[in-house]
Design a protein around this motif. Structure first.
Motif, mmCIF file in Angstrom:
data_model
loop_
_atom_site.group_PDB
_atom_site.id
_atom_site.type_symbol
_atom_site.label_atom_id
_atom_site.label_comp_id
_atom_site.label_asym_id
_atom_site.label_seq_id
_atom_site.Cartn_x
_atom_site.Cartn_y
_atom_site.Cartn_z
ATOM 1 N N THR A 17 0.828 -1.209 -0.062
ATOM 2 C CA THR A 17 0.040 0.016 -0.061
ATOM 3 C C THR A 17 0.767 1.198 -0.059
ATOM 4 O O THR A 17 0.339 2.135 -0.157
ATOM 5 C CB THR A 17 -0.756 -0.026 1.286
ATOM 6 O OG1 THR A 17 -0.207 0.150 2.410
ATOM 7 C CG2 THR A 17 -1.736 -1.189 1.392
ATOM 8 N N ARG A 18 2.199 1.030 0.306
ATOM 9 C CA ARG A 18 2.929 2.298 0.230
ATOM 10 C C ARG A 18 3.518 2.416 -1.321
ATOM 11 O O ARG A 18 4.149 1.283 -1.888
ATOM 12 C CB ARG A 18 4.497 2.107 1.242
ATOM 13 C CG ARG A 18 3.767 1.795 2.843
ATOM 14 C CD ARG A 18 4.994 1.538 3.321
ATOM 15 N NE ARG A 18 5.965 2.408 3.578
ATOM 16 C CZ ARG A 18 7.375 2.143 3.840
ATOM 17 N NH1 ARG A 18 7.665 0.933 3.861
ATOM 18 N NH2 ARG A 18 8.428 3.071 3.719
ATOM 19 N N ILE A 19 3.551 3.616 -1.783
ATOM 20 C CA ILE A 19 3.897 3.557 -3.149
ATOM 21 C C ILE A 19 4.670 4.971 -3.232
ATOM 22 O O ILE A 19 4.626 5.983 -2.531
ATOM 23 C CB ILE A 19 2.809 3.938 -3.800
ATOM 24 C CG1 ILE A 19 1.846 5.343 -3.698
ATOM 25 C CG2 ILE A 19 1.785 2.626 -4.127
ATOM 26 C CD1 ILE A 19 0.542 5.330 -4.694
ATOM 27 N N HIS A 20 5.931 4.834 -4.146
ATOM 28 C CA HIS A 20 6.691 6.154 -4.313
ATOM 29 C C HIS A 20 5.864 6.974 -5.308
ATOM 30 O O HIS A 20 6.153 8.082 -5.449
ATOM 31 C CB HIS A 20 7.968 5.323 -4.816
ATOM 32 C CG HIS A 20 9.066 5.269 -3.978
ATOM 33 N ND1 HIS A 20 9.334 5.971 -2.818
ATOM 34 C CD2 HIS A 20 9.989 4.073 -3.830
ATOM 35 C CE1 HIS A 20 10.233 5.507 -2.149
ATOM 36 N NE2 HIS A 20 10.655 4.345 -3.016
ATOM 37 N N ARG A 21 5.146 6.493 -6.579
ATOM 38 C CA ARG A 21 4.592 6.829 -7.393
ATOM 39 C C ARG A 21 3.148 6.979 -7.425
ATOM 40 O O ARG A 21 2.727 6.023 -7.260
ATOM 41 C CB ARG A 21 5.370 6.523 -8.923
ATOM 42 C CG ARG A 21 6.755 6.501 -9.021
ATOM 43 C CD ARG A 21 7.174 6.018 -10.270
ATOM 44 N NE ARG A 21 8.622 5.991 -10.159
ATOM 45 C CZ ARG A 21 9.348 5.562 -11.336
ATOM 46 N NH1 ARG A 21 8.679 4.768 -12.074
ATOM 47 N NH2 ARG A 21 10.656 5.613 -11.421
ATOM 48 N N PRO A 22 2.443 8.114 -7.884
ATOM 49 C CA PRO A 22 1.081 7.960 -7.893
ATOM 50 C C PRO A 22 0.603 6.948 -8.968
ATOM 51 O O PRO A 22 1.147 6.820 -10.093
ATOM 52 C CB PRO A 22 0.768 9.466 -8.191
ATOM 53 C CG PRO A 22 1.890 9.943 -8.992
ATOM 54 C CD PRO A 22 3.049 9.384 -8.222
ATOM 55 N N SER A 240 10.633 20.914 -8.195
ATOM 56 C CA SER A 240 9.927 19.819 -8.822
ATOM 57 C C SER A 240 9.612 18.740 -7.962
ATOM 58 O O SER A 240 10.478 18.462 -7.134
ATOM 59 C CB SER A 240 10.578 19.311 -10.089
ATOM 60 O OG SER A 240 10.170 18.479 -10.660
ATOM 61 N N THR A 241 8.401 18.132 -8.234
ATOM 62 C CA THR A 241 8.032 17.054 -7.152
ATOM 63 C C THR A 241 8.385 17.363 -5.628
ATOM 64 O O THR A 241 9.042 16.704 -4.993
ATOM 65 C CB THR A 241 8.812 15.805 -7.710
ATOM 66 O OG1 THR A 241 10.251 15.930 -7.441
ATOM 67 C CG2 THR A 241 8.630 15.275 -8.821
ATOM 68 N N ALA A 242 7.975 18.411 -5.377
ATOM 69 C CA ALA A 242 7.996 19.049 -3.785
ATOM 70 C C ALA A 242 9.539 19.013 -3.513
ATOM 71 O O ALA A 242 9.616 18.729 -2.465
ATOM 72 C CB ALA A 242 7.246 18.149 -3.133
#
Length: 605
Positions: A17-22, A240-242
């Motif tokens: 359930t943990r993801i790096h990318r959306p 970029s990307t926070a």
């Protein structure tokens, strides 16, 4: 896109359930793929405000900015908004042919787009022809053969010696008759190296985004001192990307934030140029001259400087000023089409409705993530190492031009070749499982495996492992008309064990088969014990973020150690660098107050 925040879990524990990318169902507005009326597919990559405005204007969709949901393009608030924009672009692009759109797009300097090509079609691109990225050599039967040419240029000269491929055993007699001679470099023994391979080398990094900065990051792991020159306010990667992009782009570097539009800022950099070994940038057109770091200026300051233009398309030619991002270069060089699967993308679009077009376009944009940026980074890093070797031999500087295009053509060099009678190129199957029944993915009872039998002996070993010696005689069938039938038999066979059970058995039997790693790639490299033991991930300490884990070694040396630095705050080394250049504390304070430079508030002595 909206993403659920990650939850913490113990190190090394994988939680799916943990993801790096959306995980999204539509592409972002800045990376859209569409098809023209004559069935030619186009990849767009207009990821900044300016570029997106140019695209909308070219497509006659500028009025969309009047709608609140599209007012901040390329940013949107919901997936529904992204999908609505995507549909408008798809409908608009297929109103004209590729040639008609090319005439429109060529009128705009700030527009990133490319036609999706296969590797053996990339030689037809006008900029590829201008750059000489393909050369003609004699083929094995004497026929003219087009193959990838120079990876880079040195002082405007294409750095390549042309040779045809040798015939099997052509040089055997000549080589076995050579007299023995001692190696030119002493091998083995001796004292261990005192430091990394590039210790003592100083690089000035003016590049932004990914391809250029990552190339320099690679050199930083080899021990080069890298000074990243950023504008006051920060490099694009910090926004970029926070801000996550700044981690791989600044790690192991020293940040000097300076305003190069002002004479005092240019003087600071000129002092650095006099001391540096390498200067690298990826600016377009006349920007280096405006900033006071053009080649002629830098050569006068330091005749032994290696000056690197890490460009997208080159420093001259019809597309030299064209913006590029990973997706458009992947389209041009063949990365994208090669990974889309057999039959994709289709040229016959008359039968396709909007939903079918969306499925094809979505397949293509995901195929573009055989990412062209790090490929270009490796090409640029290789060119710099060659130039360093030449500089040390000849004690003179060099002007190097690398291109994202050339590096990515090289990545597809096994298929980027053209000659009369060339057989059809090899493509992955429609399901993107592999190249044939003996070289593809298979679902197991749990998980997936990849089988890679490229030699008859490997296939025989596999047949023995599974107790199906009767299959061993079907090697030729696997690469011919019987491939689909054999694949079906193997699909049923692999369901008999889990992926890990298959891998363990294959290791014992020396069969080329592995269980597919199903974790997110980032988590795999950061958490897997094997990756940590091999040094592919290492722990570093940041002055701001504390201890964290970053990517590690690209390579290992027997006697040289590598260096891995942490994320660097903006202006983190501004003060010590200025002191090193002879500026007094009072002068530094004045420069900071007038915003000629920016210094990290945490400070460094």
């Amino acid at each position: 896109q909206r993403v659920q925040p990650s939850q913490e879990a113990p190190p090394g524990h994988y939680d799916p359930t943990r993801i790096h990318r959306p995980r999204v169902r539509v592409p972002r507005p800045n990376f859209l793929t569409a098809v023209t009326r004559d069935g030619r597919w186009i990849q767009f990559a207009n990821t900044t405000d300016r570029l997106c405005v140019s695209l909308m204007e070219a497509l006659d969709l500028l009025h969309l900015y009047g709608e609140e949901r599209f007012a901040k393009l390329p940013a949107v608030f919901t997936e529904e908004d992204a999908e609505a924009l995507w549909e408008r672009v798809l409908e608009q692009v297929r109103q004209r042919t590729l040639d008609e759109w090319r005439a429109v797009f060529d009128q705009r300097r700030d527009l990133a787009w490319e036609e999706v090509r296969l590797p053996w079609e990339s030689h037809q691109h006008r900029q590829v022809r201008h750059n000489g990225h393909f050369v003609v050599v004699p083929g094995l039967q004497g026929q003219e053969t087009l193959q990838p040419g120079p990876l880079f240029t040195l002082d405007g000269v294409r750095a390549l010696q042309l040779h045809r491929a040798p015939l099997l055993g052509e040089h055997t007699d000549e080589l076995v008759s050579l007299p023995e001679r001692p190696p030119s470099v002493e091998r083995g023994g001796g004292e261990a190296s005192d430091g990394p391979p590039l210790a003592g080398v100083t690089i000035l990094d003016f590049s932004s985004w990914i391809a250029g900065p990552l190339a320099v990051s690679i050199l930083a792991t080899l021990g080069a001192r890298v000074i990243k020159i950023e504008p006051v306010g920060g490099d694009l990667s910090r926004f970029s990307t926070a801000g996550l992009l700044a981690f791989p782009m600044t790690q192991g570097k020293e940040s000097l934030a300076v305003d190069l539009t002002r004479p005092e800022g240019q003087e600071i950099v000129h002092r650095l140029v006099r001391r540096a070994d390498i200067l690298l940038h990826n600016y377009r057109a006349d920007v280096p001259r405006k900033l006071g770091i053009d080649y002629e200026t830098c050569r006068r300051l330091n005749p032994e400087l290696i000056y690197v233009n890490a460009s997208a398309y080159g420093d001259s030619g019809p597309d030299a000023g064209k913006p590029a991002f990973h997706a458009t270069i992947a389209a041009l060089a063949g990365n994208q089409a090669r990974q889309a699967g057999a039959g994709h993308p289709p040229r016959d679009i008359d039968r396709l409705g909007l939903e079918d077009l969306k499925r094809e376009a979505w397949r293509l944009i995901k195929a573009a993530e055989g990412n062209a940026d790090p490929i270009a980074s490796l090409g640029t890093a290789a060119a710099v190492l060659v130039a360093l070797h030449l500089r040390d031999r000849h004690r003179r500087g060099y002007y190097i031009v690398t291109t994202m295009v050339a590096s990515n053509i090289y990545a597809n060099s096994d298929e980027a070749i053209v000659f009369p009678g060339r057989p059809p190129g090899q493509q992955v199957d429609e399901q993107v499982l592999g190249l044939g029944p003996l070289y593809r993915l298979y679902r197991a009872a749990q998980g997936w495996v990849f089988l890679a039998c490229v030699q008859p002996s490997e296939w025989e070993a596999f047949c023995s492992l599974v107790g199906r010696e009767d299959l061993a005689g079907r090697w030729q069938e696997a690469w011919g008309e019987g491939a689909a039938h054999l694949a079906g038999e193997l699909e049923a066979l692999f369901l008999g064990r889990t992926a890990r059970e298959w891998e363990e058995a294959a290791i014992r039997a020396d069969v080329p088969l592995v269980a597919v790693e199903e974790r997110d790639p980032g988590r795999f490299f950061m958490e897997d014990p094997r990756m940590l033991s091999l040094g592919y991930s290492v722990d570093v300490v940041s002055p701001v973020h504390g201890k964290y884990r970053r990517h590690g070694a690209y390579w290992r040396f027997s006697r040289d150690r590598l260096t891995f630095g942490p994320w660097e705050p903006l202006g983190g080394h501004t003060v010590p660098i200025l002191r090193e250049l002879g500026y007094s504390d009072q002068q530094i304070s004045d420069l900071v107050q007038r915003r000629v430079v920016e210094a990290w508030e945490g400070g460094r002595a």
